[in-house]
Design a protein around this motif. Structure first.
Motif: not given
Lengths: 258, 145, 617, 151
Positions: A42-44, A68
């Motif tokens: 997700y890369g959040g 990612l």
């Protein structure tokens, strides 16, 4: 297979493989709050940020989220450079300020040397870190029952129209995978309630033990062609039944031989 | 030649060595794991049936898993559960008609037999060869001598 | 009527021009959003009635043109008489009668409607003599105000679609890409990436489909050049997209237009329909085998959707959350297909480069930033509006020569460029040549071209806080450094504005900003701290005054100032009704008094007082 | 508040039944009913075959959509940079005190809704206030009352 360098060590990886999976394989510990292998990265949370460089960049380096970043030949990674640690600590500092009452966040932060926040604590901050693991798992399983609602600082995870979610089957995958155990549910008697919706649990016809919800079983039966009867007794009773079935055959062969 | 896990209830004495071995092999941070094999009363005198995952070809557990955490290992023929992918929804536990997907309450995990990666502990500890893991002559489908 | 080849294009041009030449004069009424707000449509109706009823010799309604926005909105509604270029500003419906009688039938000038130069107060007749327009070099905006915004024939008559015809009949895909690369055209949306190279990478990717998207989101507050171009010259945008599509082999294009630009959507829709009817869009355009269609995707109010990956999610009907761009959208963009996303202004330059050639274009601007850039010069400057200037011009020339200097001759304090991702530059940087790289070096950014001029009554800490408030409300909330980081930065800035600032807050701001820039997922977060970092860099003393002396020199931060009525108050009672908390007492013609514990220092009284009888301290 | 929902199907027929038209459909619904009634969202989810949770996320992500009813006159105060520098905050305070309404709220008598919008692209005539579709440029603190009356 290609070679990349992590913290000075040459390591093998698949071209295009995500860097975090290489780090995990090499047992290099990097925090990754919003990561779950069941779903796409997700890369959040940005906690898995590492420093990367290449020989041809002559000295310039970049900071990328390893979850990612697709590895490529000649990549040089440092997972605990001073700058990476500073980024990690700043983010954990922000987390502690935002979720002052979350034991999981407190434990994670302390693991990386953050014992209290240098920012203004948000006193009524709830424990949802908006990591999206619950909504992504719910989507991956095909229910799409809950989602991220709103935008920016006031964003929350919620069922549609803030009412009981029509598509939810009560499988609990959201609650069981929430890194801060924020999603509330209750199993009581024959019923389970979650997201303000009530589900009936299947009771084992043999021993009375509760298994999964009827809605979940129905979904699996309809969509994954598993006969609904399989769900009507618990795993222990299934084992007993199997033993009796195989026992008949074994007994028959035993008599046959004697 | 591919090996197969063979259960012969007629020689099983119900000593439950296999159950113990399985629990030991899957112990984690000092606590026993949940055994994936249980010798259970076969319904006739002195008849025990060790019940373990049959690694079905058209496995209900694989079909029930909505996140593809269950995959077959081509070498061992076993269906293996990837704990990182598993979301703990217990669909496979409820769906397996033989009850061979289990909940390990202590470690809060779903577990199933993966034939210990090709060297099953239960076979080693079974004193009466009720459990074997032998190559199969795929023409005659009998234990290759 | 579907035209089949470029020759027929010229036929339309010649026929149209012939018809136009019969009118000795043309009446150009500006119908951009600004002028319409000031009543331009009433003017158009008035002119139409007179031209229809009166049967003036040699004139029909055809001579009346509803043009696009000149970019000089504060002077609107604007009427220009062509060909001599007489420029009437602030025209009212009742003046129409005069204009027709004096300036159309005869060649008289109506003095009262002329534009007054703010510097030397002289009346100026001709459009090109006005300082605001004189120093500009309009090529992207060349059609704005000059042609009707609704007619494809007029666009063709003034050379429209010649570039497309040339590209489709004479140039290969690679030749087009080489020409654009050679011109040195860089992304006008703020990214500054070489357009030619972007097309090249995208074209070389093998995939089922390629997409061309025009970014008309223009989320930067204070920037409105894309609006004017989309409203005033929609065909130029379409032509630019067609050429891009041909170059990269795309069959489908989208124009992403902000929800706040309804007029632009209407004009673009009409332009697309006209093109389809004329065979310039759809299948087998000009019988060259090239097929391309364009759809309009409307934004719905999200600044983050100006970012490429968020925009593409929005086009696909999803939530506009950006994704990590380690795989760039030219490789995997809309629906995971290779996609070229170009800003409106970038695309409008494309037909010009094809028409006039890369060498001609390269002569404009600086070696590394060729061509021109459109800025929206707004804020405390006398001439506010859209200006197109060659790259390399200095900030001083823009603000003083074109902008006419600061209102009421107040001292210049700062100019903000690049919107919420840009920075504030002080007087010492005024002689800086404006181009992509120089601005970035000094901590500002070209961005989409917003240029907000500030005078001494603007507080830089308040400006930094304003931008943070904007970004916190516009952050998509996906990644922590931006959602939580900018939120805490705003808390720190608010603390300082409210007089609760402490010495080490500045250090905290710098460290937090540095980490936000490094670890945020997308451009919004990565450039979010720029405004506060640049104000700290150039106006650190102002921060110190707020922290140490608890004072706001510019008189803006409400908790640090007080308003008092001085004795030269004439009792005109203008201030009493506007006070939102009724803190002002006093009767007519008598000295009024502000009750200090009721007063919230909002400044309404100060704004309405015409006798400078209110002191801010 | 019940509406006649037959207009909905007219809207649906104007767009292809794909996820791509979700935002355009929601905009048409908002234009028709001034806001997004929950029944319309459920209907949209069925007709476009998009999970209701996705429709709800989109309806709450974008500023221009409103899930609750809005007043007859929607007043939008532009708070873009150019307007901010020229006193948009003052104008907003005036309107808030005149209508005693905070920005984002709708008056009890359903007459007014006050909203803020960041830049409507009319920066050369800052500060700008929009009432429904009518733009008002170079708004002064003193003529705010007149502007509200004129509607």
């Amino acid at each position: 297979m290609i070679n990349i360098t992590i913290n000075g060590r040459i390591v093998q990886a698949e071209e295009g493989e995500y860097l975090l999976s290489v780090l995990k394989r090499e047992k290099i510990d990097v925090p990754a709050l919003c990561h779950h292998d069941a779903v796409e990265p997700y890369g959040g949370c940005r906690l898995c940020t590492v420093e990367i460089t290449k020989k041809e960049w002559n000295g310039w380096s970049d900071y990328v989220t390893s979850c990612l970043y697709p590895v490529e030949k000649g990549l040089i990674v440092s997972t605990h450079s001073t700058k990476v640690n500073e980024i990690r600590k700043t983010i954990l500092d922000l987390y502690v300020a935002r979720h002052p009452n979350s034991p999981e966040i407190k434990e994670l932060a302390e693991q990386y040397g953050v014992f209290e926040t240098t920012f203004e604590t948000i006193a009524d901050g709830d424990n949802c870190t908006l990591c999206g693991i619950c909504t992504r798992i719910c989507d991956e399983m095909g229910f799409h029952a809950i989602s991220l609602v709103g935008r920016g600082h006031g964003k929350i995870v919620a069922p549609p129209l803030n009412e009981a979610p029509p598509d939810c089957t009560g499988c609990l995958s959201c609650a069981l995978n929430c890194p801060t155990n924020f999603i509330k549910f209750k199993d009581e008697g024959d019923y389970r309630t979650i997201w303000g919706k009530k589900f009936e649990l299947i009771t084992c016809s043999q021993c009375g033990k509760k298994t999964i919800t009827k809605e979940f079983a129905q979904y699996l039966s309809d969509n994954r062609d598993i006969p609904y009867e399989y769900f009507e007794i618990c795993d222990e009773c299934h084992r007993k039944q199997t033993a009796l079935e195989m026992g008949k055959i074994a007994n028959w062969t035993r008599e046959e031989q004697s | 030649m591919k090996k197969r896990f063979i259960v012969n209830p007629s020689t099983c004495t119900g000593c439950r060595n296999c159950e113990l071995a399985c629990a030991f092999v899957h112990a984690e941070n000092g606590k026993l794991g949940k055994s994936r094999i249980y010798p259970i009363d076969g319904g006739f005198k002195d008849l025990w049936v060790p019940v373990a995952c049959l690694q079905c070809d058209d496995a209900a557990c694989v079909k029930s898993c909505l996140v593809n955490a269950l995959k077959r290992n081509p070498e061992t023929g076993a269906i293996e559960l990837n704990h990182d992918i598993c979301v703990n929804c217990k669909a496979c536990v409820a769906a397996c008609p033989f009850g061979c997907s289990l909940i390990d309450e202590q470690h809060e995990l779903i577990v199933k037999c993966d034939l210990c990666g090709g060297d099953p502990a239960c076979v080693l500890f079974c004193p009466t060869k009720a459990l074997q893991y032998k190559p199969i002559d795929n023409k005659t489908n009998k234990i290759a001598v | 009527m579907q035209i089949a080849n470029p020759k027929q294009l010229n036929k339309i041009r010649k026929e149209y021009l012939a018809k136009q030449d019969q009118y000795p004069k043309k009446i150009m009424v500006c119908c951009g959003t600004g002028c319409i707000a000031n009543g331009a449509l009433k003017l158009v109706d008035a002119f139409r009635d007179i031209l229809k009823k009166r049967k003036i010799k040699g004139f029909t309604v055809e001579a009346l043109k509803e043009t696009g926005c000149h970019g000089f909105c504060e002077q609107g509604p604007l009427v220009v008489i062509e060909p001599d270029g007489t420029f009437y500003s602030k025209v009212k419906a009742k003046d129409v009668e005069d204009i027709v009688e004096k300036s159309i039938k005869k060649d008289e000038i109506i003095e009262k409607l002329l534009f007054t130069d703010p510097v030397d107060k002289k009346k100026i007749t001709k459009y090109n003599d006005i300082s605001f327009f004189k120093y500009q070099k309009r090529i992207a905006l060349k059609n704005l105000g000059k042609i009707s915004a609704h007619s494809i024939d007029e666009y063709i008559a003034y050379g429209g679609y010649q570039a497309l015809a040339k590209v489709l009949s004479k140039m290969s895909q690679d030749e087009v890409i080489q020409e654009i690369t050679k011109s040195g055209l860089r992304g006008r949306g703020g990214g500054g990436f070489s357009t030619g190279r972007k097309w090249k990478i995208c074209k070389d990717i093998k995939a089922e489909a390629h997409y061309v998207i025009c970014n008309g989101d223009e989320g930067d507050p204070g920037a409105f050049m894309d609006r004017s171009i989309m409203e005033g010259d929609p065909h130029a945008v379409l032509e630019g997209m067609m050429i891009a599509a041909y170059a990269i082999g795309a069959k489908q294009g989208y124009i992403y237009v902000r929800e706040e630009y309804p007029l632009a959507v209407t004009h673009l829709e009409k332009a697309i329909n006209d093109c389809e009817n004329l065979g310039l869009l759809g299948d087998n355009i000009l019988k060259t085998g090239f097929s391309f269609s364009i759809k309009i995707a409307r934004g719905a109010g999200a600044f983050v959707c100006g970012e490429s990956s968020a925009l593409m999610k929005s086009v696909a009907g999803e939530v506009g959350e950006p994704r990590a761009k380690y795989i760039r959208s030219v490789v995997k963009g809309l629906y995971d297909q290779p996609t070229v996303l170009n800003n409106v202004e970038t695309l409008v330059n494309v037909p010009i480069i094809i028409d006039k050639g890369a060498d001609w274009y390269k002569k404009l601007g600086t070696p590394k930033s060729s061509g021109t850039k459109v800025f929206s010069l707004v804020g405390k400057v006398r001439n506010t509006g859209l200006i197109e200037v060659p790259m390399g011009i200095t900030l001083r020339e823009i603000i003083y020569d074109i902008g006419g200097g600061i209102i009421d001759n107040r001292p210049f304090k700062a100019v903000q460029t690049g919107g919420p991702s840009g920075g504030c530059l002080p007087e010492s940087q005024l002689d800086l040549p404006v181009d992509f790289d120089t601005l970035t070096e000094v901590g500002a950014m070209m961005g989409s071209g917003g240029m907000i001029v500030m005078d001494d009554r603007t507080c830089m800490v308040d400006v930094a806080k304003y931008f943070l408030e904007f970004l916190v409300s516009e952050s998509c909330g996906k990644c922590v450094p931006c959602r939580e980081g900018l939120f805490q930065l705003l808390k720190l800035a608010t603390k300082i504005c409210e007089g609760r600032g402490e010495e080490d807050d500045l250090e905290k701001i710098e460290k937090l900003s540095d980490n936000i820039i490094l670890s945020s997922l997308c451009g919004l977060g990565k450039s979010g701290p720029n405004p506060i970092m640049s104000t700290l860099r150039y106006f650190k003393d102002e921060y110190i005054t707020h922290i140490k002396d608890k004072k706001c020199p510019a008189g803006v931060c409400r908790d640090l100032i007080t308003y008092e009525i001085l004795d030269n108050c004439t009792g005109c009672t203008a201030c009493k009704p506007v006070c939102p908390v009724n803190a002002i007492t006093g009767n007519k013609k008598e000295l009024h008094v502000i009750d200090q514990n009721l007063c919230t220092q909002c400044g309404a009284c100060f704004a309405v007082c015409n006798f400078d009888a209110i002191l801010v301290s | 508040m019940n509406h006649n929902f037959d207009k909905l199907h007219e809207i649906f027929d104007r767009h292809p039944k794909t996820q791509e038209s979700l935002i355009a459909v929601l905009q048409d619904i908002q234009k028709e009913y001034q806001y997004l009634p929950s029944e319309a969202l459920t209907e949209t989810s069925k007709v476009l075959d998009i999970p209701l949770s996705k429709v709800f996320s989109v309806s709450t992500f974008y500023n221009s959509f409103s899930l609750n009813e809005r007043g007859e006159t929607v007043i939008k105060v532009c708070t873009g940079t150019a307007c901010h520098i020229r006193g948009a905050k003052l104008i907003k305070d005036q309107i808030e005190s005149l209508l005693n309404l905070k920005s984002g709220e709708t008056s009890k008598d359903k007459k007014f809704t006050l909203e803020e919008v960041a830049c409507v692209g009319a920066c050369a005539m800052a500060p700008v206030v929009i009432t429904n579709d009518k733009y008002h440029g170079s708004v002064k603190v003193s003529n705010v009352k007149k502007l509200l009356k004129a509607k």
